[in-house]
Design a protein around this motif. Structure first.
Motif, PDB file in Angstrom:
ATOM      1  N   ASP A 197     -11.393   8.242  32.183  1.00 13.64           N
ATOM      2  CA  ASP A 197     -10.567   9.257  30.911  1.00 13.64           C
ATOM      3  C   ASP A 197      -9.501   7.863  30.708  1.00 13.64           C
ATOM      4  O   ASP A 197      -9.074   8.061  29.755  1.00 13.64           O
ATOM      5  CB  ASP A 197      -9.181   9.369  32.407  1.00 13.64           C
ATOM      6  CG  ASP A 197      -9.317  10.950  33.344  1.00 13.64           C
ATOM      7  OD1 ASP A 197     -10.104  11.592  32.720  1.00 13.64           O
ATOM      8  OD2 ASP A 197      -9.405  10.195  34.293  1.00 13.64           O
ATOM      9  N   LEU A 198     -10.094   6.850  30.861  1.00 15.78           N
ATOM     10  CA  LEU A 198     -10.169   5.884  29.750  1.00 15.78           C
ATOM     11  C   LEU A 198     -11.076   4.370  29.679  1.00 15.78           C
ATOM     12  O   LEU A 198     -12.069   4.787  30.036  1.00 15.78           O
ATOM     13  CB  LEU A 198      -9.458   4.621  30.883  1.00 15.78           C
ATOM     14  CG  LEU A 198      -7.676   5.251  31.124  1.00 15.78           C
ATOM     15  CD1 LEU A 198      -6.949   5.369  32.580  1.00 15.78           C
ATOM     16  CD2 LEU A 198      -6.962   6.000  30.385  1.00 15.78           C
ATOM     17  N   VAL A 199     -10.829   4.272  28.806  1.00 14.32           N
ATOM     18  CA  VAL A 199     -11.976   2.850  28.225  1.00 14.32           C
ATOM     19  C   VAL A 199     -10.093   1.608  28.148  1.00 14.32           C
ATOM     20  O   VAL A 199      -9.690   1.607  27.277  1.00 14.32           O
ATOM     21  CB  VAL A 199     -12.484   2.954  26.829  1.00 14.32           C
ATOM     22  CG1 VAL A 199     -13.612   3.931  27.143  1.00 14.32           C
ATOM     23  CG2 VAL A 199     -12.112   3.348  25.359  1.00 14.32           C
ATOM     24  N   THR A 200     -11.415  -0.331  28.104  1.00 16.25           N
ATOM     25  CA  THR A 200     -10.442  -0.197  27.410  1.00 16.25           C
ATOM     26  C   THR A 200     -10.968  -1.368  26.258  1.00 16.25           C
ATOM     27  O   THR A 200     -12.181  -2.020  26.238  1.00 16.25           O
ATOM     28  CB  THR A 200     -10.547  -1.800  28.789  1.00 16.25           C
ATOM     29  OG1 THR A 200      -9.615  -0.807  29.818  1.00 16.25           O
ATOM     30  CG2 THR A 200      -9.476  -3.110  28.601  1.00 16.25           C
ATOM     31  N   LEU A 201      -9.721  -1.603  25.258  1.00 11.92           N
ATOM     32  CA  LEU A 201     -10.466  -2.483  24.195  1.00 11.92           C
ATOM     33  C   LEU A 201      -9.876  -3.833  24.468  1.00 11.92           C
ATOM     34  O   LEU A 201      -8.595  -3.969  24.432  1.00 11.92           O
ATOM     35  CB  LEU A 201     -10.167  -2.198  22.803  1.00 11.92           C
ATOM     36  CG  LEU A 201     -10.967  -0.434  22.945  1.00 11.92           C
ATOM     37  CD1 LEU A 201      -9.937   0.366  21.417  1.00 11.92           C
ATOM     38  CD2 LEU A 201     -11.898  -0.194  21.925  1.00 11.92           C
ATOM     39  N   ASP A 202     -11.200  -5.112  23.579  1.00 12.43           N
ATOM     40  CA  ASP A 202     -10.282  -5.961  23.719  1.00 12.43           C
ATOM     41  C   ASP A 202      -9.426  -6.111  21.704  1.00 12.43           C
ATOM     42  O   ASP A 202     -10.089  -5.780  20.958  1.00 12.43           O
ATOM     43  CB  ASP A 202     -11.096  -7.434  23.206  1.00 12.43           C
ATOM     44  CG  ASP A 202     -10.973  -8.839  22.656  1.00 12.43           C
ATOM     45  OD1 ASP A 202      -9.709  -8.610  22.280  1.00 12.43           O
ATOM     46  OD2 ASP A 202     -11.808  -9.517  22.728  1.00 12.43           O
ATOM     47  N   VAL A 203      -8.428  -5.839  21.241  1.00 14.18           N
ATOM     48  CA  VAL A 203      -7.328  -5.978  20.670  1.00 14.18           C
ATOM     49  C   VAL A 203      -7.080  -7.337  20.229  1.00 14.18           C
ATOM     50  O   VAL A 203      -5.858  -7.450  19.219  1.00 14.18           O
ATOM     51  CB  VAL A 203      -6.551  -4.404  20.652  1.00 14.18           C
ATOM     52  CG1 VAL A 203      -7.483  -3.053  20.711  1.00 14.18           C
ATOM     53  CG2 VAL A 203      -5.517  -5.046  21.801  1.00 14.18           C
ATOM     54  N   SER A 204      -7.124  -8.687  20.572  1.00 10.28           N
ATOM     55  CA  SER A 204      -6.738  -9.851  20.301  1.00 10.28           C
ATOM     56  C   SER A 204      -6.492  -9.578  18.902  1.00 10.28           C
ATOM     57  O   SER A 204      -5.739 -11.046  18.088  1.00 10.28           O
ATOM     58  CB  SER A 204      -7.628 -10.257  20.599  1.00 10.28           C
ATOM     59  OG  SER A 204      -7.370 -10.662  22.005  1.00 10.28           O
ATOM     60  N   ALA A 205      -7.571  -9.532  17.835  1.00 12.46           N
ATOM     61  CA  ALA A 205      -7.566  -9.773  16.671  1.00 12.46           C
ATOM     62  C   ALA A 205      -6.358  -8.511  15.899  1.00 12.46           C
ATOM     63  O   ALA A 205      -6.302  -8.789  14.734  1.00 12.46           O
ATOM     64  CB  ALA A 205      -8.471  -9.115  15.492  1.00 12.46           C
ATOM     65  N   ILE A 206      -6.140  -8.131  16.348  1.00 14.46           N
ATOM     66  CA  ILE A 206      -4.645  -6.815  15.857  1.00 14.46           C
ATOM     67  C   ILE A 206      -3.402  -7.186  16.037  1.00 14.46           C
ATOM     68  O   ILE A 206      -3.105  -7.007  17.166  1.00 14.46           O
ATOM     69  CB  ILE A 206      -5.041  -5.114  15.938  1.00 14.46           C
ATOM     70  CG1 ILE A 206      -6.570  -4.677  15.980  1.00 14.46           C
ATOM     71  CG2 ILE A 206      -4.130  -4.374  15.472  1.00 14.46           C
ATOM     72  CD1 ILE A 206      -7.051  -3.708  15.973  1.00 14.46           C
ATOM     73  N   SER A 207      -2.391  -7.629  15.232  1.00 12.23           N
ATOM     74  CA  SER A 207      -1.405  -7.687  15.345  1.00 12.23           C
ATOM     75  C   SER A 207      -0.343  -6.822  15.799  1.00 12.23           C
ATOM     76  O   SER A 207       0.729  -6.602  16.031  1.00 12.23           O
ATOM     77  CB  SER A 207      -0.420  -8.865  14.288  1.00 12.23           C
ATOM     78  OG  SER A 207      -0.954  -8.705  13.282  1.00 12.23           O
ATOM     79  N   THR A 208      -0.681  -5.300  14.500  1.00 14.99           N
ATOM     80  CA  THR A 208       0.036  -4.823  14.920  1.00 14.99           C
ATOM     81  C   THR A 208       0.113  -3.697  15.810  1.00 14.99           C
ATOM     82  O   THR A 208       0.480  -2.372  16.020  1.00 14.99           O
ATOM     83  CB  THR A 208      -0.092  -3.835  13.745  1.00 14.99           C
ATOM     84  OG1 THR A 208      -1.281  -3.936  13.332  1.00 14.99           O
ATOM     85  CG2 THR A 208       0.671  -4.762  12.687  1.00 14.99           C
ATOM     86  N   ILE A 209      -0.258  -3.472  16.651  1.00 22.39           N
ATOM     87  CA  ILE A 209      -0.727  -2.494  17.682  1.00 22.39           C
ATOM     88  C   ILE A 209       0.160  -2.198  18.968  1.00 22.39           C
ATOM     89  O   ILE A 209       0.946  -3.238  18.625  1.00 22.39           O
ATOM     90  CB  ILE A 209      -2.254  -2.698  18.459  1.00 22.39           C
ATOM     91  CG1 ILE A 209      -2.884  -1.220  19.398  1.00 22.39           C
ATOM     92  CG2 ILE A 209      -1.817  -3.797  19.139  1.00 22.39           C
ATOM     93  CD1 ILE A 209      -4.448  -2.277  19.593  1.00 22.39           C
ATOM     94  N   LYS A 210       0.816  -1.033  19.373  1.00 23.31           N
ATOM     95  CA  LYS A 210       1.959  -0.608  19.336  1.00 23.31           C
ATOM     96  C   LYS A 210       0.783   0.427  20.676  1.00 23.31           C
ATOM     97  O   LYS A 210      -0.104   1.117  19.954  1.00 23.31           O
ATOM     98  CB  LYS A 210       2.301  -0.924  19.213  1.00 23.31           C
ATOM     99  CG  LYS A 210       2.842   0.459  17.934  1.00 23.31           C
ATOM    100  CD  LYS A 210       4.539   0.989  17.390  1.00 23.31           C
ATOM    101  CE  LYS A 210       4.001   1.775  16.686  1.00 23.31           C
ATOM    102  NZ  LYS A 210       4.949   2.046  15.734  1.00 23.31           N
ATOM    103  N   LYS A 211       2.183   0.223  21.499  1.00 25.58           N
ATOM    104  CA  LYS A 211       1.533   2.067  23.103  1.00 25.58           C
ATOM    105  C   LYS A 211       1.691   2.824  21.722  1.00 25.58           C
ATOM    106  O   LYS A 211       2.913   3.169  20.468  1.00 25.58           O
ATOM    107  CB  LYS A 211       2.597   2.069  23.662  1.00 25.58           C
ATOM    108  CG  LYS A 211       2.200   3.408  24.052  1.00 25.58           C
ATOM    109  CD  LYS A 211       2.684   3.057  25.524  1.00 25.58           C
ATOM    110  CE  LYS A 211       2.483   3.972  26.634  1.00 25.58           C
ATOM    111  NZ  LYS A 211       4.112   4.238  27.781  1.00 25.58           N
TER     112      LYS A 211
END
Length: 251
Positions: A197-211
C-alpha cells in the motif's frame, strides 16, 4: 463472429455481426483454410464489418505486416460487392500508414496517451493522470535503512515521504529502487521496496512538501511509457492493472 459455424446461428443476419478473419495472428478468427467459404459466410450472416488483427504492428519494419495486409485485401477482393466495411489497424497499425486504415481503425492504447513502442512516444500526449498523497514525512540519518529488508541505506541525511500507493493498486513491485514520482514538477526517486500500500520517496530537494501533498504517479511528468520501460512491461499492462480502490475522476 470468429467461427464459420456461427454463420448458421438462428437469425444471425439480424445481429449485423463483425466477421473476424485470421490473417496471421493465430489467436481468434476464421482461419485461412476456410477462406474459400467466405462469400457464402458473408451472404448468410450479412455482417456490418470485416476485421482482422495485426500481430506485429508495433514492429513497423516487419514484412509480416505487409503479408497480413495482402491477405486481408485478398479476402476483400474475393467478397467483391458483398464486402462490408473493413478494419485492420489498432494504434500501432494506424501508424503504419493509410493502406492499413480502411473504413474503420481501432485505436486502443493511443486513446490513453500511450505509445505502441514504450521507448518511442511518437508524439502521444498523456491523457491519464494517476495521483496519490503524502501520508507521512520523516528525516533519516546517513546509514539508516528504509523499508522491508532494509533494501535501501541512506547515503546521507535525507527527508523521506511515504506515499499512499503500492502494488495492491497496480504499481509494479519491480519499481522499488528504480521508479520515480513527481511532486510540483520535480522528479523524486523511490527508495526501498514497493510495499502493498505504500512507497517511500526521497524528497530532500523539495522544501514545500507537507502531509497531504498530491504526488504524480503517472501523467504529464511521469509518462505511461516512462513507467513501462522501468517496469520492463508495456503501457497496456499498467493501465489494465490499476486497482479498484482508486477513485476515478473523468474530466
Amino acid at each position: 463472429m470468429n467461427l464459420s459455424e456461427e454463420a448458421s446461428l438462428p437469425k444471425i443476419e439480424q445481429l449485423n455481426p463483425a466477421v473476424h478473419v485470421d490473417t496471421g495472428m493465430r489467436r481468434l478468427g476464421i482461419p485461412q483454410y476456410e477462406m474459400d467459404r467466405m462469400l457464402d459466410l458473408v451472404e448468410r450472416s450479412k455482417p456490418s464489418l470485416l476485421m482482422s488483427h495485426l500481430a506485429k504492428a508495433d514492429e513497423p519494419q516487419s514484412t509480416d505486416n505487409v503479408t497480413q495486409l495482402e491477405r486481408f485485401n485478398s479476402i476483400r477482393n474475393q467478397l467483391g460487392d458483398a464486402c462490408p466495411s473493413s478494419s485492420l489497424a489498432n494504434t500501432a497499425g494506424i501508424l503504419l500508414g493509410p493502406p492499413f486504415h480502411f473504413e474503420l481503425v481501432r485505436p486502443g492504447i493511443g486513446l490513453y496517451g500511450g505509445s505502441p513502442d514504450p521507448n518511442d512516444p511518437k508524439g502521444f500526449k498523456p491523457v491519464v493522470t494517476w495521483q496519490a498523497q503524502v501520508m507521512e514525512l520523516q528525516d533519516v540519518a546517513m546509514g539508516e535503512s528504509v523499508g522491508y529488508g532494509g533494501a535501501f541505506l541512506a547515503p546521507r541525511a535525507l527527508k523521506l515521504a511515504t506515499i499512499g500507493i503500492g502494488y495492491a493498486d497496480g504499481y509494479h513491485r519491480v519499481l522499488g529502487g528504480q521508479g520515480e514520482l513527481a511532486i510540483d514538477g520535480q522528479i523524486c526517486p523511490i527508495v526501498g521496496r514497493v510495499s502493498m500500500d505504500l512507497v517511500t520517496l526521497d524528497v530532500s530537494a523539495i522544501s514545500t512538501i507537507k502531509k497531504g501533498t498530491w504526488v504524480e504517479v503517472m501523467g504529464p511528468i511521469i509518462s505511461i511509457d516512462t513507467v513501462a520501460v522501468k517496469a520492463n512491461t508495456i503501457g497496456y499492462e499498467l493501465l489494465t492493472r490499476l486497482g479498484p480502490r482508486m477513485e476515478r475522476v473523468v474530466v
